[in-house]
Design a protein around this motif. Structure first.
Motif, PDB file in Angstrom:
ATOM      1  N   GLY A  49       0.834  -1.190   0.000  1.00 58.57           N
ATOM      2  CA  GLY A  49       0.000   0.000   0.000  1.00 58.57           C
ATOM      3  C   GLY A  49       0.873   1.246   0.000  1.00 58.57           C
ATOM      4  O   GLY A  49       2.099   1.175   0.141  1.00 58.57           O
ATOM      5  N   ARG A  50       0.225   2.397  -0.114  1.00 57.64           N
ATOM      6  CA  ARG A  50       0.949   3.670  -0.197  1.00 57.64           C
ATOM      7  C   ARG A  50       1.827   3.931   1.017  1.00 57.64           C
ATOM      8  O   ARG A  50       3.005   4.278   0.891  1.00 57.64           O
ATOM      9  CB  ARG A  50      -0.032   4.829  -0.361  1.00 57.64           C
ATOM     10  N   SER A  89      -2.875   2.262  -4.318  1.00 52.89           N
ATOM     11  CA  SER A  89      -3.105   3.612  -3.804  1.00 52.89           C
ATOM     12  C   SER A  89      -4.115   4.340  -4.675  1.00 52.89           C
ATOM     13  O   SER A  89      -4.087   4.220  -5.899  1.00 52.89           O
ATOM     14  CB  SER A  89      -1.792   4.402  -3.788  1.00 52.89           C
ATOM     15  N   ASP A  90      -4.962   5.107  -4.028  1.00 53.70           N
ATOM     16  CA  ASP A  90      -5.890   5.968  -4.761  1.00 53.70           C
ATOM     17  C   ASP A  90      -5.354   7.391  -4.884  1.00 53.70           C
ATOM     18  O   ASP A  90      -6.011   8.247  -5.482  1.00 53.70           O
ATOM     19  CB  ASP A  90      -7.260   5.980  -4.075  1.00 53.70           C
ATOM     20  N   THR A  91      -4.181   7.661  -4.306  1.00 60.32           N
ATOM     21  CA  THR A  91      -3.646   9.031  -4.330  1.00 60.32           C
ATOM     22  C   THR A  91      -2.330   9.159  -5.093  1.00 60.32           C
ATOM     23  O   THR A  91      -2.075  10.214  -5.667  1.00 60.32           O
ATOM     24  CB  THR A  91      -3.452   9.572  -2.891  1.00 60.32           C
ATOM     25  N   VAL A 104       1.290   1.900 -10.076  1.00 59.46           N
ATOM     26  CA  VAL A 104       0.177   2.130  -9.153  1.00 59.46           C
ATOM     27  C   VAL A 104      -1.057   1.395  -9.646  1.00 59.46           C
ATOM     28  O   VAL A 104      -1.353   1.393 -10.847  1.00 59.46           O
ATOM     29  CB  VAL A 104      -0.129   3.643  -9.025  1.00 59.46           C
ATOM     30  N   ARG A 106      -5.185   1.180  -8.499  1.00 55.00           N
ATOM     31  CA  ARG A 106      -6.219   1.756  -7.631  1.00 55.00           C
ATOM     32  C   ARG A 106      -6.818   0.659  -6.765  1.00 55.00           C
ATOM     33  O   ARG A 106      -6.893  -0.507  -7.144  1.00 55.00           O
ATOM     34  CB  ARG A 106      -7.304   2.450  -8.459  1.00 55.00           C
ATOM     35  N   ARG A 107      -7.259   1.040  -5.582  1.00 53.13           N
ATOM     36  CA  ARG A 107      -7.771   0.090  -4.586  1.00 53.13           C
ATOM     37  C   ARG A 107      -8.891  -0.786  -5.168  1.00 53.13           C
ATOM     38  O   ARG A 107      -8.917  -1.985  -4.947  1.00 53.13           O
ATOM     39  CB  ARG A 107      -8.256   0.862  -3.352  1.00 53.13           C
ATOM     40  N   SER A 130       1.253  -3.295   5.040  1.00 54.56           N
ATOM     41  CA  SER A 130       0.128  -3.053   4.124  1.00 54.56           C
ATOM     42  C   SER A 130      -1.147  -3.783   4.507  1.00 54.56           C
ATOM     43  O   SER A 130      -1.848  -4.317   3.652  1.00 54.56           O
ATOM     44  CB  SER A 130       0.532  -3.424   2.692  1.00 54.56           C
ATOM     45  N   THR A 133      -4.218  -3.161   2.566  1.00 53.08           N
ATOM     46  CA  THR A 133      -4.165  -3.670   1.194  1.00 53.08           C
ATOM     47  C   THR A 133      -4.461  -5.158   1.152  1.00 53.08           C
ATOM     48  O   THR A 133      -5.235  -5.628   0.322  1.00 53.08           O
ATOM     49  CB  THR A 133      -2.778  -3.374   0.574  1.00 53.08           C
TER      50      THR A 133
END
Length: 190
Positions: A49-50, A89-91, A104, A106-107, A130, A133
């Motif tokens: 995860g981010r 990550s969504d960011t 990357v 998206r979730r 994570s 995630t």
């Protein structure tokens, strides 16, 4: 088919981090790095995860070529630097992570992306940390093995390792390290 292997450290009372997301509340010792090195040697893809991605890059990348770091830490640092990474990550954007051999996802696309990764040729897909995630991936039946290093301390609060019910798991191995009170429990998860 490749395996998705989740490797995490947790307290006796089931926390992934202490109050305030303090992972240093866990009783780390030499067994932690030694076991992580074993795991990285079986993998060619890192799924994180981010937050874990950003923390790992900040901690491990400088150790890759640091002559004051142990040989074990340098090898893990080089793995973190060189391995293909998928960051859920969504960011973050691909541009922000491409310098570190990462892409990357998206979730809401993570389960499909992991299914595709598992169907490719290669070594294990490894998840460190994570927990936000991998918990949905565990619930979706995509995690093959769960490696839990259980630290010899109850920290009394913090971030729970599991975010919901888990599927039935089969204990494959228990392992204790010399000069450590930490224990690894290895489970088949799906």
């Amino acid at each position: 088919m490749r395996k998705l292997v989740v490797s995490n450290f947790m307290s006796l009372d089931g926390y992934f981090a202490g109050p305030g997301d303090d992972v240093m509340a866990l009783p780390f010792d030499q067994s932690f790095d030694a076991y992580n090195l074993e795991r990285v040697r079986t993998a060619d893809t890192l799924l994180v995860g981010r937050v874990t991605y950003q923390q790992s890059m900040a901690f491990w990348l400088p150790l890759a070529e640091d002559s004051s770091a142990s040989p074990l830490q340098r090898e893990i640092g080089r793995f973190q630097r060189d391995v293909a990474k998928v960051v859920v990550s969504d960011t973050l954007t691909d541009q922000e992570v491409s310098v570190n051999s990462a892409t990357v996802v998206r979730r809401d696309e993570a389960a499909d992306a992991v299914s595709q990764l598992k169907n490719r040729e290669g070594k294990d897909i490894l998840v460190f940390g994570s927990h936000t995630t991998w918990n949905p991936l565990l619930a979706a039946g995509l995690v093959d093995e769960l490696h839990l290093m259980v630290g010899c301390a109850a920290i009394g609060g913090g971030t729970p390792l599991f975010t919901g019910p888990t599927p039935r798991m089969e204990l494959l191995e228990t392992r204790r390290f010399p000069d450590s009170h930490n224990l690894v429990l290895r489970y088949a998860a799906s």
